[in-house]
Structure formats: C-alpha cells, structure tokens
Design a protein around this motif. Sequence first.
Motif, PDB file in Angstrom:
ATOM      1  N   GLY A   1       0.791  -1.212   0.000  1.00  0.00           N
ATOM      2  CA  GLY A   1       0.000   0.000   0.000  1.00  0.00           C
ATOM      3  C   GLY A   1       0.829   1.269   0.000  1.00  0.00           C
ATOM      4  O   GLY A   1       0.385   2.311  -0.485  1.00  0.00           O
ATOM      5  N   THR A   2       2.061   1.184   0.536  1.00  0.00           N
ATOM      6  CA  THR A   2       2.870   2.392   0.686  1.00  0.00           C
ATOM      7  C   THR A   2       4.319   2.141   0.282  1.00  0.00           C
ATOM      8  O   THR A   2       4.751   0.996   0.122  1.00  0.00           O
ATOM      9  CB  THR A   2       2.854   2.879   2.145  1.00  0.00           C
ATOM     10  N   MET A   3       5.047   3.226   0.144  1.00  0.00           N
ATOM     11  CA  MET A   3       6.490   3.172  -0.087  1.00  0.00           C
ATOM     12  C   MET A   3       7.134   4.292   0.730  1.00  0.00           C
ATOM     13  O   MET A   3       6.433   5.205   1.190  1.00  0.00           O
ATOM     14  CB  MET A   3       6.816   3.320  -1.571  1.00  0.00           C
ATOM     15  N   PRO A   4       8.446   4.242   0.932  1.00  0.00           N
ATOM     16  CA  PRO A   4       9.104   5.302   1.713  1.00  0.00           C
ATOM     17  C   PRO A   4       8.851   6.688   1.124  1.00  0.00           C
ATOM     18  O   PRO A   4       8.843   6.869  -0.095  1.00  0.00           O
ATOM     19  CB  PRO A   4      10.587   4.919   1.634  1.00  0.00           C
ATOM     20  N   LEU A   5       8.655   7.663   2.002  1.00  0.00           N
ATOM     21  CA  LEU A   5       8.357   9.030   1.577  1.00  0.00           C
ATOM     22  C   LEU A   5       9.443   9.588   0.671  1.00  0.00           C
ATOM     23  O   LEU A   5       9.160  10.363  -0.249  1.00  0.00           O
ATOM     24  CB  LEU A   5       8.192   9.914   2.819  1.00  0.00           C
TER      25      LEU A   5
END
Length: 307
Positions: A156-160
């Motif tokens: 769902g996410t990845m590093p900013l």
Amino acid sequence: MKLLVQTASGKELVAGGIAVQPSDSVEDLQKQLQRRKSQYHPSRQRLSLQPAPGEKRGQVLAPGTRLAEYNLQEGQVLIFKDLGPQVGYATVYFWEYFGPLMVYALLFYRRDIFYPAFRSKLQPQTLTQQLAFAFWTFHFTKRILETYFVHKFSHGTMPLRNLFKNCSYYWSFAAFVGYFLNHPLYTPPGLKQTYIALAFAMIWQLANFRCHLILASLRGSSSKGYQIPRGFLFEYVTCANYMCEVFAWVCFAISVQTLAVFIFIGAGGAQMCVWAQGKHRRLRKMFDGQDGRPKYPRRWIMLPPFF
C-alpha cells in the motif's frame, strides 16, 4: 502464544513479547505492536522470520495472511525493521506523472518566457512539435488513469523519500526534453518519418496497456497466490510491459529525431533492465519445477533478441 520481536541487531523491541492467536492476521500483529510502540504505524513495519542458515534475510510476513500460515511457535523471534515515513503508491505515481504533464505544457504554451532571446520572432510550433506534445500528454495521462483504474499494488505504501526521488527524475527529464523539443530553433525530420514512427509508438503504447491489464488480473487472483504471467507478449518476454514502454519511446525519439529523448529513454531503459533482471530471477526461483511447482518457461527477459 507469545512472539518475541527484535531488531536486526538482536535488541528486544517489546518487553515480554506480544500475545497472539494463530488465527490472527499479520495486520492484527502489527496493530498490537503499534499499541505498544505508538511511533511505529503498521505501514512502517516490516516483520520477518529469522533467516535460515545461508540466507541473509528471512521470509517477510505478508499483510493479508494468517499467522498460522507461517507455523509460528511459542516464543519464536520475529525480526522488525522500521521502514520510515511512508506514502501511498497512488499518491507517488500521481505526482511523478502529473509533473511532466504540467512542465511540458508550460514549455509548449509559454515559449515567450523560456526562450526570451526569440520572443520577438517566435513562430507557431511545427506540426511535429504539436504531435510530440499530443503524444507526451497522452502517455502521462494514460499513466495517471492506469494508476487509479488498472494497477493493483502488492504494497500500500512506499518510503516518503521515493516521492521526491521519483518526481525529481520525471520532472527534470520533462524539462530537459520539453526545452529542446519546443525550442524555436528545433528542426523536425520529414513528416513521413514522424507519422510512421508515431504510429508505431502508439501501437506500443496500446500493447503496454494490454500488458498492464494482464498483470492487474494476476494481482486480483490473490487466492491462487502469485502466478506466472501468461498470454499476449508475456508468452515470449518476462517483462513485456517494460519492453513495450521502451519500444514506444524509441519510436517517439525517431519521430522527433532529438537527442534529448534518446537520453531520456536510455536512462529509463537502463533502470527498467535492472528491475526486469531482478523479476526474471525471482520468477525462475519461485517456479523451479520442484515439489509440484510449475517450471518457469524459457523467455527473454525484456528486450529480445538482445536481453
């Protein structure tokens, strides 16, 4: 049962461990960990089994699975890694694709600002420049629409930090390509070359879309686990979507005959080759023909007949 959570250095993260049931999901475990360590939102957590002898990293506990699937035992140690601040994949993709649309459009419509030395003698853009702008707009609009309506992400996410890294790449190349393609001194090739090359570029773009639909259908079959991509160009090439992407931009570069576009696809193609090689290696390892698993068929990695 209780599971012990440690960092890679062996430091205990939660004193006394975390009590769970085998029927609990990985998300349940992550939420319990957050209750004990509020700074670690589940999106920041990566929990994995201890590596087996000879391995550098243990199996990662995948969201959406039950803990029972990992045959965890009382007192078993899980390895925790803080992934840092996260941002959604769709958010990253939107901004990295929306930027090139706006940057190129500014260079196309406001040449009086970006080419001040030619302000008094600007001529309307050539047909080749207009077609190049149309293709560029089509490509990145297609990318944005695919992000929301086609792609299914395994995470769902990845590093900013990826947001800034990806935007820097796409936005700077949009400025680089757009500057030279919209320059008042730009000399287009013959229209016949432009028409033919752009027609092939569009065919590869549509083929790329077909590949993305096939990959999305595999993501939707989560009950069957990961599958070997099949059908269309995937019968011959592991990363057929990357192949179509590269060939489309090569055709575009031929249609406008500008070095800047060749540099753009050279940089992007090199990165795609790295990703493709890694994916090909993973698929061959995953589908090795052992213990009832299918054997991954012989295929080109990305760019037949060379790679």
